[in-house]
Scaffold this motif. Structure first.
Motif, PDB file in Angstrom:
ATOM      1  N   LYS A  14       2.588   1.738  -3.408  1.00 51.46           N
ATOM      2  CA  LYS A  14       1.645   2.159  -4.451  1.00 51.46           C
ATOM      3  C   LYS A  14       1.226   3.608  -4.245  1.00 51.46           C
ATOM      4  O   LYS A  14       1.100   4.368  -5.216  1.00 51.46           O
ATOM      5  N   ASN A  15       1.037   3.997  -2.998  1.00 50.08           N
ATOM      6  CA  ASN A  15       0.621   5.369  -2.710  1.00 50.08           C
ATOM      7  C   ASN A  15       1.729   6.383  -2.945  1.00 50.08           C
ATOM      8  O   ASN A  15       1.456   7.586  -3.051  1.00 50.08           O
ATOM      9  N   THR A  16       2.975   5.920  -3.000  1.00 50.17           N
ATOM     10  CA  THR A  16       4.094   6.811  -3.304  1.00 50.17           C
ATOM     11  C   THR A  16       4.607   6.606  -4.730  1.00 50.17           C
ATOM     12  O   THR A  16       5.671   7.126  -5.100  1.00 50.17           O
ATOM     13  N   ASN A  17       3.839   5.841  -5.523  1.00 49.20           N
ATOM     14  CA  ASN A  17       4.174   5.579  -6.933  1.00 49.20           C
ATOM     15  C   ASN A  17       5.537   4.898  -7.109  1.00 49.20           C
ATOM     16  O   ASN A  17       6.243   5.136  -8.095  1.00 49.20           O
ATOM     17  N   GLU A  25       0.831  -1.208   0.000  1.00 50.50           N
ATOM     18  CA  GLU A  25       0.000   0.000   0.000  1.00 50.50           C
ATOM     19  C   GLU A  25       0.860   1.250   0.000  1.00 50.50           C
ATOM     20  O   GLU A  25       0.594   2.209  -0.753  1.00 50.50           O
ATOM     21  N   TYR A  26       1.875   1.263   0.846  1.00 49.69           N
ATOM     22  CA  TYR A  26       2.746   2.438   0.937  1.00 49.69           C
ATOM     23  C   TYR A  26       3.439   2.696  -0.406  1.00 49.69           C
ATOM     24  O   TYR A  26       3.485   3.845  -0.885  1.00 49.69           O
ATOM     25  N   LEU A  41      -0.053   6.745   4.759  1.00 52.08           N
ATOM     26  CA  LEU A  41       0.054   6.175   3.416  1.00 52.08           C
ATOM     27  C   LEU A  41      -0.111   4.652   3.399  1.00 52.08           C
ATOM     28  O   LEU A  41       0.130   4.020   2.377  1.00 52.08           O
ATOM     29  N   TYR A  42      -0.512   4.078   4.514  1.00 48.49           N
ATOM     30  CA  TYR A  42      -0.868   2.650   4.536  1.00 48.49           C
ATOM     31  C   TYR A  42      -1.929   2.432   5.611  1.00 48.49           C
ATOM     32  O   TYR A  42      -2.041   3.220   6.555  1.00 48.49           O
TER      33      TYR A  42
END
Length: 235
Positions: free
Chosen positions: A136-139, A133-134, A194-195
């Protein structure tokens, strides 16, 4: 064979002891929790350390544990719905995810020069799910996924980072195993926004009064301070 193992476990401990099935990431905090609880009650806490899944299976087969501290809410909820726990699962702490580097780290961008990166299995481990998740959220997920070495649980992830990959996304609490590595030269805190929160749940397994006392102690001011000390967040 399972009956023999459970009989051995039962004979190993005093009836008055509180037998606490404890997830691997709590292995260091439980020592201080046990010490603080003993100083207040003179009741001994005996931790049995293992993966949450394996401990759940043992409890299903009537292992003589009194309290279960899990790495997530999934397993306590399973035990409660299957009538193996006396209390509804309750969050005792939230785990923190960090980027760890055995040989030192200056910033997050150091991860891009890594040949391999240890992460916990995102299908079964809450810290692995949080890692994905982290990223993906930070690309950064697609940039790094080819480097992943998947470990079965978060304790194994830390072991892989120590022995094989150098880099790993691990539980903050595990760094207390090696005081020399438990400093800002070896890890980077990751933004908890971010997660998904890594909610760690507890259930009461037995009717013993000593077990009830320890269960209640986990939500005391003293216990919360210990969890904070070992890198957890508290609700």
């Amino acid at each position: 064979m399972k009956k023999l193992i459970l009989t051995f476990i039962l004979l190993t401990f005093s009836f008055a002891d509180v037998r606490v099935a404890t997830a691997g990431n709590v292995a260091f905090a439980i020592k201080d929790l046990a010490k603080s609880f003993y100083s207040k009650t003179h009741i001994k806490v005996v931790p049995i350390i293992g993966s949450s899944g394996k401990l759940t299976a043992q409890i299903e087969h009537n292992a003589p544990y009194d309290v279960f501290l899990s790495a997530n809410m999934k397993y306590p909820e399973y035990l409660y719905t299957h009538h193996k726990a006396l209390t509804k699962p309750k969050v005792y702490a939230r785990g923190k995810l960090v980027l760890f580097a055995r040989d030192g780290i200056k910033g997050f961008d150091d991860i891009f020069i890594a040949q391999k990166i240890a992460i916990a299995n995102p299908q079964t481990a809450p810290y692995g799910k949080a890692t994905v998740e982290y990223l993906k959220n930070t690309n950064n997920y697609n940039k790094l996924k080819s480097k992943f070495i998947i470990a079965p649980n978060i304790s194994a992830t830390f072991s892989y980072a120590m022995k094989v990959t150098n880099y790993g996304f691990v539980a903050r609490s595990l760094l207390f195993k090696f005081p020399k590595l438990n400093n800002k030269n070896h890890f980077i805190d990751l933004d908890e926004k971010l997660y998904s929160p890594i909610k760690q749940g507890v259930v009461l397994i037995s009717h013993k009064s000593e077990a009830k006392q320890f269960y209640q102690f986990l939500f005391s001011k003293e216990a919360k301070e210990i969890f904070l000390k070992y890198g957890y967040s508290i609700n």
